[in-house]
Motif scaffolding. Structure first.
Motif, PDB file in Angstrom:
ATOM      1  N   SER A  99       0.834  -1.205   0.000  1.00  0.00           N
ATOM      2  CA  SER A  99       0.000   0.000   0.000  1.00  0.00           C
ATOM      3  C   SER A  99       0.865   1.250   0.000  1.00  0.00           C
TER       4      SER A  99
ATOM      5  N   ASP B 209      -5.768  -1.320  -4.756  1.00  0.00           N
ATOM      6  CA  ASP B 209      -5.274  -1.961  -3.541  1.00  0.00           C
ATOM      7  C   ASP B 209      -6.273  -3.017  -3.076  1.00  0.00           C
TER       8      ASP B 209
ATOM      9  N   GLN C 222      -7.856  -0.032  -0.250  1.00  0.00           N
ATOM     10  CA  GLN C 222      -8.094  -1.310   0.406  1.00  0.00           C
ATOM     11  C   GLN C 222      -9.432  -1.289   1.172  1.00  0.00           C
TER      12      GLN C 222
HETATM   13 MG   LIG Z   1      -2.031  -2.744   2.243  1.00  0.00          MG
END
Ligand SMILES: [Mg+2]
Ligand SMILES: Nc1ncnc2c1ncn2[C@@H]1O[C@H](COP(=O)(O)OP(=O)(O)OP(=O)(O)O)[C@@H](O)[C@H]1O
Length: 345
Positions: A47, A162, A86
């Motif tokens: 990330s 992500d 995410q």
């Molecule tokens: Mg991550």
């Protein structure tokens, strides 16, 4: 500059959060129009790479070039980059339509054009009937599709995704994976995609980059990385179950100073095989089975076999490793030993 925009180049990127070094000297090239998959254990820096490229964080040192231009001074909203987070990060007080249009309004896209893009993206991802819902009125999988659609409407030159499929159920995941590949094929846009999922890592990308503890360990076409992992970390990470690794060679053949590896599918059940083992547990997966076995010297070997093997825990068996599929690594450095060094065969 190539015909398509969207080439990314990371040069010796380093980023620390306090005492935690999230990235160490990362060099990585993403070709224009390529779909590159980033994999690695939790906390390996995946990330962080995306956030730096998106401009949401600054590197401590190193450079980020997009189409040859250093983007250090370009603020996030000016970068032709759309990121799917995410955790989706949808605006809770806006409907799906509002979420899709928000970024376009900020960028002063004319209303009719914005509406057209929002509708097209919603249809493409199968959420056209959800346009008037709020995020808290949807399932996790639906929210994830909205987050993807929100990136699509921006029509960027680079997508940063992500774990965009993480909260979808297996069927939707499969379908969305196909959608994502179709989007990539149609748009020809550069995509960097992060995943934990072994199947996605193998199928969803032109190339795979394996990250561990903030360092890039290997980059290459997925099958090549799978067949020839560059080091012990990559060997132990890719594959489910991962490669069996035996320090010193042991049951796979004495090899002082080396660690020998064999994938579960490269160990055949063979009554005349050289390795004796006992089944400790059986994982029946429907289309196949994983036998977790133990050798008399304590070595554990996972074996992939057909579902109708007829073995139960406690059963004895013999195994034959495919001699062409033995992997050799230097135990100390972890590096793969290649044939040219006279170690293979
Ligand atoms: Mg991550
Ligand atoms: N804002 C922050 N403050 C402090 N530490 C951070 C911050 N963001 C990331 N880190 C640390 O940097 C390292 C890399 O984090 P990153 O989020 O890039 O990992 P990741 O590979 O995306 O992991 P995951 O698969 O769990 O999402 C981790 O050790 C993490 O704890």
């Amino acid at each position: 500059m190539s015909a398509h925009p969207g080439a990314i180049r990371l040069e010796t990127l380093t980023k620390a959060y306090g005492s935690v070094t999230a990235l160490h000297d990362v060099d990585l090239e993403v070709r224009a129009g390529e779909l590159l998959t980033l994999v690695g254990p939790s906390g390996s820096g995946k990330s962080t790479i995306l956030r730096l490229v998106a401009g949401l964080d600054r590197p401590d040192s190193g450079r980020i070039l997009v189409d040859g231009t250093d983007v250090a001074q370009v603020p996030p909203h000016r970068r032709a980059v759309a990121m799917v987070f995410q955790d989706y990060a949808l605006y809770p007080h806006l409907t799906v339509r509002g979420n899709l249009l928000f970024g376009l309004r900020v960028r002063r896209v004319p209303r009719a054009e914005a509406d057209r893009r929002a509708r097209a993206a919603a249809e493409r991802l199968g959420i056209a009937d959800l346009l008037d819902r709020y995020p808290d009125q949807m399932s996790g999988g639906q929210r994830q599709r909205v987050a993807l659609a929100r990136a699509l409407v921006r029509e960027p030159t680079v997508y940063l995704l992500d774990e965009p499929l993480a909260s979808l159920d297996a069927q939707l995941r499969f379908a969305t994976r196909a959608d994502l590949l179709a989007v990539h094929r149609d748009l020809g846009t550069t995509m960097v995609h992060v995943t934990h999922d072994q199947a996605e890592a193998m199928t969803l990308g032109d190339r795979l980059a394996v990250l561990d503890a903030g360092r890039v360990r290997q980059v290459g076409p997925p099958q090549q990385v799978y067949d020839e992992p560059a080091d012990l970390v990559v060997a132990g990470f890719l594959g489910s179950p991962p490669m069996n690794l035996v320090p010193g060679g042991g049951v796979l053949g004495e090899a002082p100073g080396l660690t020998l590896g064999v994938r579960p599918e490269d160990l055949a059940l063979d009554p005349d095989g050289p390795i004796e083992a006992t089944v400790e547990a059986v994982e029946a997966l429907g289309s196949e089975a994983i036998l977790l076995t133990r050798c008399p010297d304590g070595t554990r070997l996972a074996v992939r076999t057909g579902p109708r093997h007829g073995l139960r825990a406690g059963a004895g068996l013999r195994l034959r490793p495919d001699p062409h599929r033995l992997h050799r690594f230097d135990t100390e450095t972890g590096q793969r030993r290649r044939r040219a060094e006279g170690v293979d065969e």
